[in-house]
Design an enzyme around this catalytic site. Structure first.
Site, PDB file in Angstrom:
ATOM      1  N   SER A   7       0.805  -1.046  -0.075  1.00 50.44           N
ATOM      2  CA  SER A   7      -0.014  -0.221  -0.112  1.00 50.44           C
ATOM      3  C   SER A   7       0.956   0.726   0.008  1.00 50.44           C
ATOM      4  CB  SER A   7      -0.765  -0.346   0.867  1.00 50.44           C
ATOM      5  OG  SER A   7      -1.572   1.247   1.257  1.00 50.44           O
ATOM      6  N   HIS A  32      -1.959  -1.671  -3.606  1.00 51.52           N
ATOM      7  CA  HIS A  32      -3.072  -0.691  -3.081  1.00 51.52           C
ATOM      8  C   HIS A  32      -2.911   0.520  -2.788  1.00 51.52           C
ATOM      9  CE1 HIS A  32      -6.157  -2.530  -0.242  1.00 51.52           C
ATOM     10  NE2 HIS A  32      -5.625  -1.177   0.438  1.00 51.52           N
ATOM     11  N   ASP A  34      -4.992   3.419  -1.166  1.00 47.97           N
ATOM     12  CA  ASP A  34      -5.763   3.858  -0.068  1.00 47.97           C
ATOM     13  C   ASP A  34      -6.161   5.446   0.109  1.00 47.97           C
ATOM     14  OD1 ASP A  34      -5.559   1.537   1.918  1.00 47.97           O
ATOM     15  OD2 ASP A  34      -4.293   2.215   2.111  1.00 47.97           O
ATOM     16  N   MET A  36      -9.643   7.789   0.791  1.00 46.85           N
ATOM     17  CA  MET A  36      -9.814   8.002   2.277  1.00 46.85           C
ATOM     18  C   MET A  36     -10.445   9.501   1.986  1.00 46.85           C
ATOM     19  SD  MET A  36      -7.468   6.625   4.883  1.00 46.85           S
ATOM     20  CE  MET A  36      -5.983   5.234   5.068  1.00 46.85           C
ATOM     21  N   HIS A  65      -8.496   0.814  -3.072  1.00 41.29           N
ATOM     22  CA  HIS A  65      -9.958   0.056  -2.426  1.00 41.29           C
ATOM     23  C   HIS A  65     -10.183   1.706  -1.315  1.00 41.29           C
ATOM     24  CE1 HIS A  65      -9.233  -0.396   2.919  1.00 41.29           C
ATOM     25  NE2 HIS A  65     -10.604  -0.945   2.523  1.00 41.29           N
ATOM     26  N   MET A  67     -12.327   3.959   0.734  1.00 40.80           N
ATOM     27  CA  MET A  67     -12.452   4.110   2.074  1.00 40.80           C
ATOM     28  C   MET A  67     -13.232   5.516   2.473  1.00 40.80           C
ATOM     29  SD  MET A  67      -9.046   2.561   4.153  1.00 40.80           S
ATOM     30  CE  MET A  67      -8.699   2.803   2.738  1.00 40.80           C
ATOM     31  N   MET A 136     -10.427  -6.664   6.724  1.00 42.77           N
ATOM     32  CA  MET A 136     -10.119  -5.664   7.372  1.00 42.77           C
ATOM     33  C   MET A 136      -9.066  -5.883   8.745  1.00 42.77           C
ATOM     34  SD  MET A 136     -10.063  -2.573   5.503  1.00 42.77           S
ATOM     35  CE  MET A 136      -8.886  -2.188   6.766  1.00 42.77           C
ATOM     36  N   ASP A 174      -5.919  -6.675   5.087  1.00 38.17           N
ATOM     37  CA  ASP A 174      -5.248  -5.394   4.942  1.00 38.17           C
ATOM     38  C   ASP A 174      -5.394  -5.111   6.241  1.00 38.17           C
ATOM     39  OD1 ASP A 174      -4.407  -2.734   3.685  1.00 38.17           O
ATOM     40  OD2 ASP A 174      -6.558  -2.095   3.500  1.00 38.17           O
TER      41      ASP A 174
END
Ligand code: DX5
Ligand code: ZN
Length: 220
Positions: A7, A32, A34, A36, A65, A67, A136, A174
């Protein structure tokens, strides 16, 4: 063999191209990303422009991913930006079946991410449609947190659910993955493991990926 998905959350954002190239040399097979939004999780990271740039910088599949609140508004846009895998949180989407279907219709693999406190039975109906589950092992929002130990039992139960239903859904774990626990997580059924701090917090990220790979190799 269990794939290592570094990540970039713990990488130097001013040098993302170099970071991705280093882990690719080390044997990473997925990157990966992330995403957010400061609403679904208490942190803001990166979005579509970063995915677009990374897609030009690497041949490895990008795994976005999400979020974020209202992920259905953005999921397909991440596919268009170059993500070949896009995961959406089960806690964030009341119409998850539609979102998963749309991600796949646009040519990417669709993942369903599930928080530590969300029971596995919430996956019951969506499991046959998901290409992968992001289990998670920390509460999403930050890199560098400790692996929640009860994830091991949840992981084994998820593996069993998938096998019992005759599905091919893959499991990605993860959060809090390090050299000390990666083999156990792989042995319990994770086909993809995400690692931010264990890779980009190391002096040599390329070597760190190599070490994670050799730790899981015994579970081929
Ligand atoms: C957590 C993110 C993870 C995180 C993992 O919110 O979804 O992907 O980057 O970081 P480490 O490996 O440091 O726990
Ligand atoms: Zn993640």
């Amino acid at each position: 063999m269990t794939e290592i998905a570094p990540s970039i959350l713990a990488a130097d954002f001013a040098r993302l191209g170099e970071a991705v190239a280093a882990v690719e040399r080390g044997g990473a097979s997925i990157i990966h990303v992330d995403v957010m939004d400061g609403h679904f999780v208490p942190n803001i990271t990166m979005g579509l422009p970063v995915v677009r740039s990374l897609a030009r910088a690497t041949r490895l599949p990008l795994d976005a991913h999400l979020m974020i609140a209202e992920p259905a508004r953005y999921a397909v846009r991440f596919v268009e930006a170059g993500a070949r895998m896009v995961s959406v949180h089960i806690e964030a989407d009341a119409h998850l079946h539609r979102t998963v279907t749309e991600i796949k219709r646009n040519g990417a693999l669709a993942g369903v991410a599930i928080n530590p406190a969300t029971p596995l039975n919430a996956l019951e109906e969506i499991l046959p449609y998901a290409d992968y589950i992001v289990l998670m092992s920390v509460n999403p929002g930050f890199s560098g947190q400790r692996f929640i130990p009860t994830t091991m039992d949840k992981l084994r139960r998820l593996r069993r659910m998938i096998v019992e239903r005759g599905l091919t859904t893959r499991i990605e774990v993860d959060g809090g993955i390090e050299l000390d626990n990666v083999a156990e997580v792989a042995a319990a059924g994770a086909q993809i493991v995400v690692a931010a701090t264990a890779v980009f917090g190391a002096d040599d990220p390329e070597q760190a990926v190599r070490q994670l790979r050799s730790a899981v190799v015994q579970w081929v």
